[in-house]
Motif scaffolding. Structure first.
Motif, short mmCIF file in Angstrom:
data_model
loop_
_atom_site.label_atom_id
_atom_site.label_comp_id
_atom_site.label_asym_id
_atom_site.label_seq_id
_atom_site.Cartn_x
_atom_site.Cartn_y
_atom_site.Cartn_z
N GLY A 127 0.81 -1.21 0.00
CA GLY A 127 0.00 0.00 0.00
C GLY A 127 0.84 1.25 0.00
N VAL A 128 0.35 2.27 -0.69
CA VAL A 128 1.00 3.58 -0.77
C VAL A 128 -0.03 4.66 -0.47
N SER A 129 0.32 5.63 0.36
CA SER A 129 -0.54 6.78 0.64
C SER A 129 -1.89 6.31 1.18
N THR A 130 -3.00 6.67 0.52
CA THR A 130 -4.29 6.18 1.00
C THR A 130 -4.34 4.65 0.94
N GLY A 131 -3.58 4.08 0.01
CA GLY A 131 -3.48 2.62 -0.06
C GLY A 131 -2.83 2.03 1.17
N ALA A 132 -1.94 2.80 1.81
CA ALA A 132 -1.30 2.33 3.04
C ALA A 132 -2.29 2.36 4.21
N ALA A 247 0.75 8.67 4.07
CA ALA A 247 -0.35 9.51 3.58
C ALA A 247 -0.06 11.00 3.73
N ALA A 248 1.17 11.36 4.11
CA ALA A 248 1.53 12.76 4.37
C ALA A 248 1.86 13.47 3.06
N ILE A 249 0.86 14.04 2.41
CA ILE A 249 1.05 14.73 1.14
C ILE A 249 2.00 15.90 1.35
N PRO A 250 3.14 15.94 0.67
CA PRO A 250 4.12 17.00 0.91
C PRO A 250 3.54 18.39 0.71
N THR A 266 22.25 9.06 17.24
CA THR A 266 20.82 9.14 16.95
C THR A 266 20.55 10.30 16.00
N TYR A 267 19.69 10.04 15.01
CA TYR A 267 19.32 11.05 14.03
C TYR A 267 17.80 11.03 13.85
N GLU A 268 17.31 11.95 13.01
CA GLU A 268 15.91 11.98 12.64
C GLU A 268 15.78 11.89 11.12
N GLU A 269 14.84 11.09 10.67
CA GLU A 269 14.52 11.02 9.25
C GLU A 269 13.17 11.69 9.00
N MET A 270 13.08 12.43 7.90
CA MET A 270 11.83 13.08 7.52
C MET A 270 11.15 12.26 6.42
N HIS A 271 9.97 11.72 6.75
CA HIS A 271 9.24 10.88 5.80
C HIS A 271 7.93 11.54 5.38
N VAL A 272 7.61 11.40 4.08
CA VAL A 272 6.36 11.93 3.54
C VAL A 272 5.68 10.85 2.70
N ASP A 273 4.63 11.27 2.03
CA ASP A 273 3.79 10.41 1.20
C ASP A 273 4.61 9.44 0.34
N GLY A 274 4.27 8.16 0.44
CA GLY A 274 4.95 7.16 -0.36
C GLY A 274 4.77 7.36 -1.85
N SER A 275 3.68 8.03 -2.25
CA SER A 275 3.43 8.24 -3.67
C SER A 275 4.36 9.27 -4.29
N ALA A 276 5.17 9.96 -3.47
CA ALA A 276 6.21 10.82 -4.04
C ALA A 276 7.25 9.98 -4.75
N SER A 277 7.35 8.70 -4.38
CA SER A 277 8.30 7.77 -5.01
C SER A 277 7.61 6.85 -6.00
N ALA A 278 6.43 6.35 -5.64
CA ALA A 278 5.68 5.45 -6.52
C ALA A 278 4.21 5.52 -6.12
N GLN A 279 3.34 5.62 -7.11
CA GLN A 279 1.90 5.66 -6.82
C GLN A 279 1.37 4.28 -6.41
N VAL A 280 2.03 3.24 -6.89
CA VAL A 280 1.65 1.87 -6.55
C VAL A 280 2.86 0.99 -6.81
N PHE A 281 3.04 -0.05 -5.99
CA PHE A 281 4.16 -0.96 -6.19
C PHE A 281 3.78 -2.37 -5.78
N LEU A 282 4.51 -3.32 -6.31
CA LEU A 282 4.33 -4.72 -5.94
C LEU A 282 5.62 -5.22 -5.30
N TYR A 283 6.64 -5.37 -6.11
CA TYR A 283 8.01 -5.59 -5.63
C TYR A 283 8.91 -5.02 -6.72
N TRP A 284 10.12 -4.69 -6.37
CA TRP A 284 10.97 -3.97 -7.33
C TRP A 284 11.56 -4.91 -8.39
#
Length: 412
Positions: A127-132, A247-250, A266-284
């Protein structure tokens, strides 16, 4: 020399200006806190605090591709042990795309599919974005159909976000606050649900959700089944954060920060909407599933089902000759072409791996216009449309519409 009145007015204006400058400064520092990003050379080895085992992958990294291959191999071994047989039965995969409130289509479709009695139990769900937001409920099957229906038919804009002020838009990290969505996820994603997801991991089933690491400019695939199976107290919170981040639309929604460890720091990573990378995926594409299965004695019949929460035909609309109208129309066009490209990639990978391809999407038959985002009436109508499409016995597309071109003989 200025009069007393003039001096008083000048002093008042200076005080007002100083107050506004101070307010702007406070607004900026209160809303946005700079984070300590992971250095480039430590991006891949960084692990989520509390989860030193590998629970996520960078799909384009050769080392992580090997880890994803190993996860598939290990899942076959767990499945064989659970079934107490060496020959694996036919199986099905499900990929659910992004699409914001159009996720109501997939929610309705899954409920309608249940009604037909033909909905399979999926070996892999992504799942990606709303799919997640949908995928964990789809993964656990019809028992969670009512919960999924509730999310997409009984919520409104105020259940998803709080609009921020103009000054917050200027100095903050997003136009809206998604605290209501975070609260909704805490209610809907229960500990019982997490435990059930973890139990399925032991049976060889997999649930993958995707986010985008904005610092690294990389897609991140999270193995939610493995996180749930860890039985760590933090697992439920982490899964909720992953769903919120995906689901965090940039720009519209604030990014989600993840605490990670690398090289003893220790660090922090900033994560946003998965659909910024792919709208849908299965496996690479680096995972040659057919070849891998043949090498490991895991040959089987496989079907892939893709639920696309979007229309795939161009939607004509006259664009105002204004900056925002042009910008938003261009972004919408980019996303529309992005999802078609992702579907073509999945299609060609399934052809390479001998997997049966099946696609459902929002067809032109759905005529209801979307006047605003997260409109309850619109989502209910789209949910009903998806439900009826599936319940009536959906005719799955066997290839993306981009490949449906007429033969030369059919040309006028």
């Amino acid at each position: 020399m200025p009069s007393l009145r003039a001096r008083v007015v000048t002093l008042a204006l200076l005080l007002v200006a100083a107050g506004l400058m101070f307010w702007f400064w406070r607004a900026r520092t209160a809303i946005v806190r700079h984070h300590h990003a992971v250095p480039h050379e430590l991006e891949v080895p960084a692990t989520v605090v509390g989860f030193p085992d590998e629970v996520r992958y960078f799909p384009r990294d050769p080392g992580d591709i090997k880890l994803m291959k190993k996860e598939f191999i290990d899942s076959w071994d767990r499945e064989k042990a659970y079934l107490n047989q060496q020959v694996l039965p036919p199986t099905a995969y499900l990929a659910i795309s992004g699409g914001s409130d159009n996720g109501a289509f997939s929610a309705g479709f899954l409920n309608g599919w249940t009604k037909t009695g033909t909905r399979p139990q999926f070996k892999l769900v992504t799942g990606v974005s709303t799919g997640a937001l949908i995928a964990p409920f789809a993964f656990l099957g019809p028992a969670y159909d009512d919960a999924l229906k509730s999310i997409y038919t009984n919520v409104s804009r105020r259940d998803i976000l709080i609009d921020r002020t103009f000054y917050s838009i200027l100095f903050g990290d997003a136009m809206a606050d998604t605290a209501p969505l975070a609260k909704l996820l805490k209610v809907k994603v229960t500990q019982k649900m997490v435990d059930e997801i973890g139990a399925e991991y032991g049976k060889g089933r997999l649930l993958f959700l995707a986010t985008t690491n904005l610092d690294a400019k990389r897609a991140v695939v999270w193995n939610v089944t493995k996180i749930a199976a860890s039985h760590k107290p933090e697992a439920r919170d982490l899964i909720q954060k992953i769903m919120l981040a995906s689901a965090a639309i940039p720009g519209a929604f604030p990014p989600v920060m993840f605490d990670v460890e690398a090289n003893g720091k220790t660090y922090e990573e900033m994560h946003v909407d998965g659909s910024a990378s792919a709208q849908v995926f299965l496996y690479w594409t680096g995972i040659e599933l057919k070849k891998l299965a043949e090498e490991r004695g895991a040959q089987r019949e496989r079907k892939i089902y893709v639920l696309c929460n979007a229309r795939l035909d161009p939607e004509w609309a006259e664009v105002d000759r204004r900056t925002l109208s042009i910008t938003f129309s261009a972004i919408g066009t980019l996303i529309a072409h992005h999802v078609v490209g992702d579907l073509l990639r999945i299609y060609h990978v399934t052809k390479r791996d001998g997997t049966d391809f099946n696609l459902a999407y929002i067809s032109p038959a759905f005529k209801i216009p979307r006047t605003k985002q997260f409109d309850t009436a619109y989502m209910r109508q789209l949910y009903d449309f998806g439900f009826q499409q599936a319940a009536a016995g959906y005719q799955w597309a066997k290839q993306p519409p981009a490949l449906d071109v007429p033969d030369d003989d059919d040309s006028p």
